[in-house]
Design an enzyme around this catalytic site. Structure first.
Site, PDB file in Angstrom:
ATOM      1  N   ASP A  59      18.613  76.358   0.229  1.00 23.99           N
ATOM      2  CA  ASP A  59      18.766  76.114   1.598  1.00 23.99           C
ATOM      3  C   ASP A  59      18.313  77.450   2.334  1.00 23.99           C
ATOM      4  O   ASP A  59      17.792  77.542   3.562  1.00 23.99           O
ATOM      5  CB  ASP A  59      20.139  75.670   2.111  1.00 23.99           C
ATOM      6  CG  ASP A  59      20.329  74.263   1.628  1.00 23.99           C
ATOM      7  OD1 ASP A  59      19.400  73.667   1.326  1.00 23.99           O
ATOM      8  OD2 ASP A  59      21.316  73.876   1.498  1.00 23.99           O
ATOM      9  N   LYS A 141      16.034  44.191   0.823  1.00 16.93           N
ATOM     10  CA  LYS A 141      16.328  43.964   2.282  1.00 16.93           C
ATOM     11  C   LYS A 141      17.290  44.995   2.775  1.00 16.93           C
ATOM     12  O   LYS A 141      18.317  44.771   2.622  1.00 16.93           O
ATOM     13  CB  LYS A 141      16.706  42.536   2.649  1.00 16.93           C
ATOM     14  CG  LYS A 141      16.821  42.026   3.914  1.00 16.93           C
ATOM     15  CD  LYS A 141      17.174  40.671   4.169  1.00 16.93           C
ATOM     16  CE  LYS A 141      17.318  40.302   5.681  1.00 16.93           C
ATOM     17  NZ  LYS A 141      18.192  40.961   6.308  1.00 16.93           N
TER      18      LYS A 141
END
Length: 414
Positions: A59, A141
């Protein structure tokens, strides 16, 4: 999206750029020499981190690269481009969300709940097309907030909610802060000038639990489920707050696409739905490329749906079923659509979730017509990712028939 050789080159560019500070760039020409490479490597690391969840730098190193880009663009604003990673989060608040018309209608899906429903769907598709065998694609879905993304000349130019299916709210600034939505993608190499892509905005289940825990500690009301949290986040007026929600976007359907001569490419250039999902994945989008399966017949479709029903809980995102689509896009016009749903796709809904909890009170709601409905208040219980605290008790006859009393343990189904 990248070959192994390209990744190797980008990692090497990363190492070289990490050695550079803004003080090393004495002139605008010095900045111009590295700014495109800088944007390219940041875009690559965004893809590794947000799409693949497989970062290759720390990071701290990413922040160093990003801050270098910010410093260059601040010093030389004329070098800013529309798709620069720094342009994701705009300054200021959004006063309103204008209405925009989708390039293609965002229809709902017909639902199926068992094997017989799927076989009936297969029969209807064969009758309309006159074909004996149909190839299907099957994918999860997603249970999130529907969106439509428009790209023009490779640039992300508009993003909207589903709305009523024909017209939605323009929420482009809020969608730009979602790192899994590329600000630009190389559609031109596929001959695409304009494209509209349908997708879903989601929150990872583990992150959702963390967000709710933080809200609990801050004395804020909890989100009922990840879908509501995602939908609510998209309507915040401050994109900087949206960026903090950790939203992700999956894209799963190309609904409109034309070349520079306005020729429709669906069913011609883009022939298979599964191939379009692969194309989107290779362009840097988060798509169900790894989850999708091409099935030769309805038996394979049913088997794959059953497999996913068994493993749905282990999937990082909320899904409430599978979507079955005719894989050959050229058949879509033949199959057509109703005013509600396309005839070339169907949703297979998973079995309802159940949980046991205690009925702690009964209150009465008066509807607009004056009808009185008893509502059972429950000890909150999570069912399929949703916190349920109240249920309709239908009417007095239902209460008497079930002999429902305050203090009873009740089985709740979602």
């Amino acid at each position: 999206m990248y070959t192994k050789e390209q990744e190797k080159q980008l990692i090497e560019k990363t190492r070289q750029l990490l050695k550079i500070s803004i003080e090393d760039l004495k002139t605008k020409e010095d900045a111009e020499k590295i700014i495109n490479d800088l944007r390219e490597v940041i875009k690559y690391h965004d893809w590794k981190y947000y799409v693949l969840a497989n970062p290759v730098i720390s990071d701290y190193e990413y922040d160093k690269l990003f801050h270098l880009l910010v410093s260059i663009e601040k010093k030389y604003p004329e070098l800013i481009t529309a798709d620069s990673p720094t342009q994701r989060v705009p300054s200021g608040l959004i006063k309103e969300f204008p209405k925009v018309k989708h390039l293609a209608p965002m229809l709902s899906l017909e639902n199926s709940y068992n094997e017989e429903d799927l076989r009936d769907f297969d029969r209807r598709v064969k009758e309309i097309t006159g074909l004996d065998e149909i190839e299907y694609s099957v994918e999860p879905k997603f249970d999130g907030a529907g969106i439509a993304l428009v790209y023009e000349n490779n640039l992300f130019v508009r993003g909207a909610t589903r709305g009523d299916g024909a017209v939605g709210d323009d929420i482009t600034p809020n969608l730009k802060v979602i790192r899994t939505i590329p600000l630009s993608a190389d559609f031109e190499k596929y001959g695409i000038k304009t494209i509209e892509i349908r997708g879903e905005v989601l929150i990872n289940k583990e992150l959702f639990k963390k967000i709710n825990q933080e809200r609990l500690e801050e004395g804020l009301p909890l989100f009922a489920n990840p879908r509501n949290a995602a939908a609510g986040s998209l309507r915040l007026q401050n994109p900087k707050e949206v960026a903090k929600r950790g939203l992700e976007a999956f894209v799963y359907q190309i609904t409109y696409t034309v070349d520079e001569n306005e020729n429709n490419l669906l069913g011609t250039k883009l022939k298979k739905h599964s191939e379009s999902i692969k194309m989107l994945y290779e362009l840097g989008f988060k798509s169900p490329y790894k989850e999708i399966k091409v099935c030769k017949n309805i038996d394979e479709v049913i088997d794959y749906c059953n497999q996913w029903q068994e493993k749905r809980d282990s999937y990082p995102y909320e899904i409430d079923g599978m979507v079955v689509k005719v894989n050959d896009i050229s058949l879509y016009d033949t199959l057509g659509a109703t005013s509600h749903h396309p005839r070339w796709a169907i949703a297979y809904k998973f079995q309802a979730r159940q949980a046991t909890t205690k009925l702690i009170d009964v209150v009465f709601q008066v509807g607009r017509t004056g009808a009185i409905t008893p509502v059972g208040k429950l000890e909150p219980v999570e069912i399929g990712g949703v916190v349920v605290s109240s249920v309709s008790l239908i009417n007095e006859d239902f209460i008497k028939e079930k002999d429902i009393r305050i203090g009873d343990l009740v089985l709740v189904e979602r």
